[in-house]
Design an enzyme around this catalytic site. Structure first.
Site, mmCIF file in Angstrom:
data_model
loop_
_atom_site.group_PDB
_atom_site.id
_atom_site.type_symbol
_atom_site.label_atom_id
_atom_site.label_comp_id
_atom_site.label_asym_id
_atom_site.label_seq_id
_atom_site.Cartn_x
_atom_site.Cartn_y
_atom_site.Cartn_z
ATOM 1 N N GLU A 1 0.992 -19.838 13.126
ATOM 2 C CA GLU A 1 2.083 -18.962 13.534
ATOM 3 C C GLU A 1 3.122 -19.768 14.320
ATOM 4 O O GLU A 1 2.945 -19.993 15.528
ATOM 5 C CB GLU A 1 1.558 -17.831 14.432
ATOM 6 C CG GLU A 1 0.528 -16.955 13.773
ATOM 7 C CD GLU A 1 0.471 -15.583 14.425
ATOM 8 O OE1 GLU A 1 0.730 -14.591 13.739
ATOM 9 O OE2 GLU A 1 0.189 -15.517 15.641
ATOM 10 N N HIS B 1 -3.678 -16.738 20.515
ATOM 11 C CA HIS B 1 -2.335 -16.330 20.094
ATOM 12 C C HIS B 1 -1.298 -16.964 21.021
ATOM 13 O O HIS B 1 -1.537 -17.109 22.220
ATOM 14 C CB HIS B 1 -2.214 -14.805 20.132
ATOM 15 C CG HIS B 1 -0.951 -14.312 19.486
ATOM 16 N ND1 HIS B 1 0.262 -14.352 20.128
ATOM 17 C CD2 HIS B 1 -0.710 -13.804 18.257
ATOM 18 C CE1 HIS B 1 1.188 -13.877 19.314
ATOM 19 N NE2 HIS B 1 0.620 -13.537 18.168
ATOM 20 N N SER C 1 6.862 -13.025 11.409
ATOM 21 C CA SER C 1 7.894 -12.288 10.663
ATOM 22 C C SER C 1 7.534 -12.066 9.193
ATOM 23 O O SER C 1 8.414 -12.059 8.327
ATOM 24 C CB SER C 1 9.253 -12.985 10.793
ATOM 25 O OG SER C 1 9.683 -12.962 12.153
ATOM 26 N N GLU D 1 1.253 -15.844 22.366
ATOM 27 C CA GLU D 1 1.637 -15.022 23.521
ATOM 28 C C GLU D 1 0.607 -15.151 24.639
ATOM 29 O O GLU D 1 0.949 -14.966 25.816
ATOM 30 C CB GLU D 1 1.825 -13.563 23.070
ATOM 31 C CG GLU D 1 3.113 -13.408 22.270
ATOM 32 C CD GLU D 1 3.131 -12.259 21.286
ATOM 33 O OE1 GLU D 1 2.277 -11.364 21.369
ATOM 34 O OE2 GLU D 1 4.022 -12.282 20.403
ATOM 35 N N GLY E 1 8.187 -12.396 15.678
ATOM 36 C CA GLY E 1 9.034 -11.303 16.144
ATOM 37 C C GLY E 1 10.520 -11.590 16.079
ATOM 38 O O GLY E 1 11.326 -10.835 16.627
ATOM 39 N N ASN F 1 -1.833 -7.317 13.728
ATOM 40 C CA ASN F 1 -1.945 -7.510 15.176
ATOM 41 C C ASN F 1 -0.996 -6.514 15.835
ATOM 42 O O ASN F 1 0.214 -6.723 15.845
ATOM 43 C CB ASN F 1 -1.554 -8.959 15.512
ATOM 44 C CG ASN F 1 -1.475 -9.204 17.008
ATOM 45 O OD1 ASN F 1 -1.905 -8.380 17.809
ATOM 46 N ND2 ASN F 1 -0.926 -10.355 17.374
ATOM 47 N N LYS G 1 -0.696 -5.889 18.875
ATOM 48 C CA LYS G 1 -0.263 -6.319 20.221
ATOM 49 C C LYS G 1 -0.415 -5.147 21.205
ATOM 50 O O LYS G 1 -1.329 -4.339 21.046
ATOM 51 C CB LYS G 1 1.154 -6.888 20.166
ATOM 52 C CG LYS G 1 1.286 -7.966 19.080
ATOM 53 C CD LYS G 1 2.541 -8.776 19.147
ATOM 54 C CE LYS G 1 2.517 -9.818 18.016
ATOM 55 N NZ LYS G 1 3.635 -10.734 18.080
HETATM 56 P P1 PGA Z 1 5.370 -10.732 13.897
HETATM 57 O O1 PGA Z 1 4.139 -11.233 14.817
HETATM 58 O O2 PGA Z 1 4.802 -10.430 12.532
HETATM 59 O O3 PGA Z 1 5.886 -9.504 14.598
HETATM 60 O O4 PGA Z 1 6.352 -11.851 13.855
HETATM 61 C C1 PGA Z 1 3.113 -12.026 14.286
HETATM 62 C C2 PGA Z 1 2.089 -12.321 15.346
HETATM 63 O O5 PGA Z 1 2.453 -12.554 16.511
HETATM 64 O O6 PGA Z 1 0.883 -12.337 15.056
#
Ligand code: PGA
Length: 247
Positions: free
Chosen positions: A165, A95, A210, A97, A171, A11, A13
């Site tokens: 997640e 997601h 992560s 976010e 992140g 992803n 983003k």
């Molecule tokens: P990350 O994000 O691997 O940077 O923690 C995962 C995600 O949001 O899909």
């Protein structure tokens, strides 16, 4: 019932311009022979170019969101049909976010899932608890509730996956323990069987938050973990390949 085919999805983003296509090409050139299906979900602006660049390779291209409607007066939005037209094969939906930053509810996510299926896209439906919810002992209830609310019955007979997640792991460099991941994935699997009957054993349940080359092997071999949704570590081919090879 055979185990689900693992899926490792990147992803990106809101990262990436034409200059980043080389990373996707490097993944496609070097990922061969693995057990997993591999996908990269770049920003919408790159879907068409990445799809063209990766044509004939084993790496699929996906999107990060879609609008539920097929077309209309929705300035700035992109429909599932448009993503499919640009070459996307999959789409990440729900997601955290988007749930947090765009007010997406389980009900809205479910309508987007139906839109993805209408357009022939394979949805990756994201769920996950916040740190406060975990500390309050509500993680299992929150996540299984999101699964029930975000997965419409139309998924029956289609290809799709769920991505667990934890919001606090995205992140941050923090990850749940392996037993916490297994506990959640087993609970999600039980919910999928409840919703879809024996067919609920089929879809992969990805872990996201992560994931990096150094922790990927342990996470990917945990019970009921059928792959990973990878954010930051998917932006560089070497890191993403390290995760793909950990399977
Ligand atoms: P990350 O994000 O691997 O940077 O923690 C995962 C995600 O949001 O899909």
């Amino acid at each position: 019932m055979t185990a689900p085919t693992p899926l490792i999805a990147g992803n990106w983003k809101m990262n990436g311009t034409a200059a980043s296509l080389g990373e996707a090409l490097a993944v496609a050139a070097q990922q061969g022979g693995g057990r997993a299906r591999v996908a990269i979900c770049p920003p919408a602006t790159l879907i068409q170019r990445m799809s063209a660049a990766l044509a004939g390779s084993a790496v699929m291209v996906g999107a990060q969101d879609c609008r539920a409607e097929e077309a209309g007066a929705f300035t700035g939005d992109v429909s599932a049909e448009m993503l499919a037209d640009a070459g996307a094969k999959l789409v990440i939906l729900g997601h955290s976010e988007r749930r947090a930053g765009h007010g997406e509810t389980d009900a809205l996510v479910a309508t987007k899932v139906k839109a993805a299926l209408r357009a022939g896209l394979e949805p990756i439906i994201c769920v996950g608890e916040t740190l406060d919810q975990r500390k309050a002992g509500d993680a299992l209830g929150v996540v299984t509730g999101q699964v029930r609310g975000s997965l419409p019955p139309e998924l029956a007979g289609k290809a799709w996956s769920v991505a667990y997640e934890p919001v606090w792991a995205i992140g941050t460099g923090l990850t749940p323990t392996t037993s916490e991941i297994e506990e959640m994935h087993v609970a999600i699997r039980a919910t999928l069987r409840d919703l879809f009957g024996p067919e609920g054993a089929g879809p992969a349940i990805l872990y996201g938050g992560s994931v990096k080359p150094s922790n990927a092997a342990e996470i990917l071999h945990a019970a009921e973990v059928g792959g990973a949704l990878v954010g930051g570590a998917s932006l560089k081919a070497d890191d993403f390949l390290g995760i793909i090879r950990a399977l």
